[in-house]
Design an enzyme around this catalytic site. Structure first.
Site, mmCIF file in Angstrom:
data_model
loop_
_atom_site.group_PDB
_atom_site.id
_atom_site.type_symbol
_atom_site.label_atom_id
_atom_site.label_comp_id
_atom_site.label_asym_id
_atom_site.label_seq_id
_atom_site.Cartn_x
_atom_site.Cartn_y
_atom_site.Cartn_z
ATOM 1 N N ASP A 94 -5.556 -11.174 -1.699
ATOM 2 C CA ASP A 94 -6.366 -10.221 -0.601
ATOM 3 C C ASP A 94 -7.555 -10.855 -0.786
ATOM 4 O O ASP A 94 -8.540 -11.257 -1.964
ATOM 5 C CB ASP A 94 -5.834 -8.847 -0.762
ATOM 6 C CG ASP A 94 -6.972 -8.500 -2.819
ATOM 7 O OD1 ASP A 94 -7.802 -9.110 -3.163
ATOM 8 O OD2 ASP A 94 -6.893 -6.948 -2.727
ATOM 9 N N SER A 95 -9.203 -9.862 0.147
ATOM 10 C CA SER A 95 -9.955 -10.392 0.161
ATOM 11 C C SER A 95 -11.089 -10.312 -0.915
ATOM 12 O O SER A 95 -11.904 -10.365 -0.982
ATOM 13 C CB SER A 95 -10.075 -10.792 1.829
ATOM 14 O OG SER A 95 -10.829 -9.269 1.528
ATOM 15 N N GLY A 97 -11.933 -6.812 -0.484
ATOM 16 C CA GLY A 97 -12.704 -6.886 1.244
ATOM 17 C C GLY A 97 -12.453 -4.642 0.826
ATOM 18 O O GLY A 97 -12.940 -3.883 1.072
ATOM 19 N N PHE A 98 -11.024 -4.450 0.372
ATOM 20 C CA PHE A 98 -10.737 -3.412 0.774
ATOM 21 C C PHE A 98 -11.445 -2.596 -0.689
ATOM 22 O O PHE A 98 -11.730 -1.826 -0.718
ATOM 23 C CB PHE A 98 -8.822 -3.568 0.324
ATOM 24 C CG PHE A 98 -8.342 -2.000 0.053
ATOM 25 C CD1 PHE A 98 -8.070 -0.655 0.818
ATOM 26 C CD2 PHE A 98 -7.820 -1.138 -1.171
ATOM 27 C CE1 PHE A 98 -7.997 -0.057 1.085
ATOM 28 C CE2 PHE A 98 -7.894 0.089 -1.718
ATOM 29 C CZ PHE A 98 -7.303 0.735 0.026
ATOM 30 N N ASP A 148 -12.802 -8.483 5.472
ATOM 31 C CA ASP A 148 -12.508 -7.429 7.028
ATOM 32 C C ASP A 148 -13.242 -6.381 6.255
ATOM 33 O O ASP A 148 -13.176 -6.252 4.882
ATOM 34 C CB ASP A 148 -11.054 -7.355 7.226
ATOM 35 C CG ASP A 148 -10.525 -6.884 6.173
ATOM 36 O OD1 ASP A 148 -10.915 -7.049 4.785
ATOM 37 O OD2 ASP A 148 -9.103 -5.689 6.310
ATOM 38 N N GLN A 191 -7.945 -4.893 12.674
ATOM 39 C CA GLN A 191 -8.038 -3.501 12.067
ATOM 40 C C GLN A 191 -8.009 -2.933 13.602
ATOM 41 O O GLN A 191 -7.755 -3.282 14.641
ATOM 42 C CB GLN A 191 -9.406 -3.527 11.523
ATOM 43 C CG GLN A 191 -8.829 -4.108 10.347
ATOM 44 C CD GLN A 191 -8.460 -3.512 8.873
ATOM 45 O OE1 GLN A 191 -8.703 -2.064 9.456
ATOM 46 N NE2 GLN A 191 -8.727 -3.619 7.883
ATOM 47 N N GLY A 218 -5.370 -1.601 7.031
ATOM 48 C CA GLY A 218 -6.093 0.043 7.535
ATOM 49 C C GLY A 218 -5.341 0.152 7.686
ATOM 50 O O GLY A 218 -5.351 1.966 8.754
ATOM 51 N N ASP A 268 2.825 -5.019 0.546
ATOM 52 C CA ASP A 268 2.793 -5.489 -0.993
ATOM 53 C C ASP A 268 2.410 -3.780 -0.979
ATOM 54 O O ASP A 268 1.510 -3.181 -0.320
ATOM 55 C CB ASP A 268 1.657 -6.134 -1.052
ATOM 56 C CG ASP A 268 0.582 -5.818 -1.054
ATOM 57 O OD1 ASP A 268 -0.300 -5.004 -1.399
ATOM 58 O OD2 ASP A 268 -0.163 -5.818 0.444
ATOM 59 N N CYS A 306 23.328 0.783 -10.100
ATOM 60 C CA CYS A 306 21.869 0.248 -10.316
ATOM 61 C C CYS A 306 22.549 -1.333 -11.284
ATOM 62 O O CYS A 306 23.484 -0.765 -11.969
ATOM 63 C CB CYS A 306 20.501 0.664 -10.650
ATOM 64 S SG CYS A 306 19.569 -0.770 -10.901
ATOM 65 N N CYS A 308 20.423 -3.613 -12.083
ATOM 66 C CA CYS A 308 19.230 -4.549 -13.332
ATOM 67 C C CYS A 308 19.683 -3.986 -14.790
ATOM 68 O O CYS A 308 20.215 -3.449 -15.675
ATOM 69 C CB CYS A 308 17.575 -3.917 -12.754
ATOM 70 S SG CYS A 308 17.711 -1.664 -13.517
ATOM 71 N N CYS A 311 19.114 -0.718 -16.841
ATOM 72 C CA CYS A 311 19.910 0.214 -16.388
ATOM 73 C C CYS A 311 21.438 0.033 -16.379
ATOM 74 O O CYS A 311 22.475 1.225 -17.050
ATOM 75 C CB CYS A 311 20.089 0.797 -15.063
ATOM 76 S SG CYS A 311 18.738 1.971 -13.518
ATOM 77 N N HIS A 337 12.735 -1.314 -13.285
ATOM 78 C CA HIS A 337 13.979 -0.875 -12.752
ATOM 79 C C HIS A 337 12.929 -0.735 -11.530
ATOM 80 O O HIS A 337 13.822 -0.713 -10.584
ATOM 81 C CB HIS A 337 14.242 0.072 -13.107
ATOM 82 C CG HIS A 337 14.892 0.814 -12.521
ATOM 83 N ND1 HIS A 337 16.173 0.654 -12.351
ATOM 84 C CD2 HIS A 337 14.584 2.286 -11.568
ATOM 85 C CE1 HIS A 337 16.290 1.959 -11.371
ATOM 86 N NE2 HIS A 337 15.932 2.739 -10.578
#
Length: 379
Positions: A94-95, A97-98, A148, A191, A218, A268, A306, A308, A311, A337
């Site tokens: 990510d940039s 910014g957040f 941004d 945005q 956003g 994400d 499941c 995995c 489990c 999990h």
């Protein structure tokens, strides 16, 4: 030639959802895809080998946090993030910014960039579009994000319009600063908050700059889910069909399915790893809080449907004991999990697109998960 290429395989006849492949310098990823978040060059409690086991095709790392610790210069000296963390699949950064804008009481925005204070020690820092691209270039991510402004929800139309226009100017500056175009792709971020006219303006501004991919930012910042779904469905038609679309910060099972139906390819979120450390698990029958007392003598797996490793191997009673006593192994098991669950869900979503029955899949999943109930628990 750009660093990445998106290949549209087919669209679902029921919904228009997209099945595709994202080709990057570190491999090809099937889309739609969920990207686990590795903020500090690690997905919390998970090893790279375990991420490979559960089929994590691409992960995300955080520019702001890695800039502060250990420093992008150290990571560059190590050969980039892939070498530094021993991860040979694609990485998106990510940039920053957040994170900067979430420090609302510590920052000051100007046209050149943002002045703010280091949340760790209070030092004064400055981040600009050019600096963000420079840091991400040093990190060596396959996909970088333009710097941004991510305004809070709610915000006035007037504030949001100024913000959108600033984000567009910053996006152009990011492009001019981006030099390693054959090895690293740079995505623009649309945005505009809940305002459709501003989302249209932002999308048109950014697509005119011809980024190799586009994110919708956003959202998932406190607005009701119907607003998020409306904005996604409104915005995606303004984005090119031959380029990937990324909805930032979304990771609940219902929102992943709704996002795919809205035309999104990439997602994400820290949600599955964060709730795992509270003992909350995603299962095929809904949310399960394994630390609750009723599981003290429950020797079944977290999810009987499941496959995995967790489990197949460990019981609810054992995992509850570990979580209740703050044993790190317990958090590792719940994290493993939850990430497996979401990656498996996306695999099922891709199959549903392939078979043209994504709406049927959604209806069955929502019914089983309890999302159709008025009192449904959201994560």
């Amino acid at each position: 030639m750009t660093a990445i290429r998106y290949e549209l395989i087919k669209t679902c006849k029921q919904t228009g959802a997209r099945l595709g492949k994202l080709h990057t310098p570190h491999g090809t990823v099937d889309t739609p895809i969920f990207m686990p978040v590795g903020t500090l060059a690690t997905v919390k409690t998970m090893s790279p080998e375990e991420l490979h086991e559960i089929g994590a095709g691409i992960i995300l790392s955080n520019t702001y946090h890695l800039w502060l610790r250990p420093g992008h210069d150290i990571i560059e000296e190590a050969g980039g993030l892939h070498q530094f963390m021993n991860w040979d699949n694609p990485i998106l950064t990510d940039s920053g910014g957040f994170q900067v804008f979430s420090l609302s009481d510590l920052r000051e925005i100007e046209e050149e960039g943002v002045h703010f204070r280091n949340h760790l020690n209070g030092d004064k820092l400055f981040l600009s579009p050019e600096q963000s691209v420079k840091i991400q270039t040093a990190l060596g991510a396959d996909i970088m994000m333009a710097f941004d402004e991510c305004p809070p929800y709610p915000a006035t139309h007037e504030y949001m319009k100024d913000s959108v226009e600033r984000t567009s100017r910053w996006a152009e500056r990011c492009l001019h600063a981006h030099e390693n175009v054959q090895q690293q792709a740079l995505f623009g971020i649309v945005q505009g908050g809940e305002f459709e006219d501003l989302r249209k303006q932002s999308a048109e501004d950014l697509t005119s700059l011809d980024f190799p991919g586009y994110a919708i930012g956003g959202l998932s910042v406190g607005e009701p889910k119907p607003i998020m779904n409306r904005i996604v469905e409104y915005t995606t038609p303004f984005l090119p069909t031959n380029k990937p679309r990324y909805l930032m910060g979304v990771g609940s099972p219902d929102s992943l399915i709704d996002g795919v139906i809205g035309g999104i390819d990439m997602f994400d979120c820290v949600l599955p790893t964060r709730i795992a450390r509270n003992g909350t698990c995603m299962t095929s029958n809904g949310r399960l809080t394994v630390r609750n007392a009723k599981y003290a003598r429950d020797f079944r797996p977290l999810d009987e449907n499941c496959q995995c490793h967790v489990c197949k191997t460990y019981s609810r009673a054992y995992i509850r004991h570990l979580v209740r006593t703050n044993e790190t192994f317990g958090f590792r098991l719940t994290t493993y999990h939850n990430l497996h669950f979401l990656l498996e869900l996306m695999k099922q979503v891709r199959n549903a697109i392939k078979n043209d029955n994504l709406l049927d899949f959604k209806e069955e999943f929502f019914e089983r998960y309890g999302f159709n109930k008025p009192d449904a628990k959201n994560f």
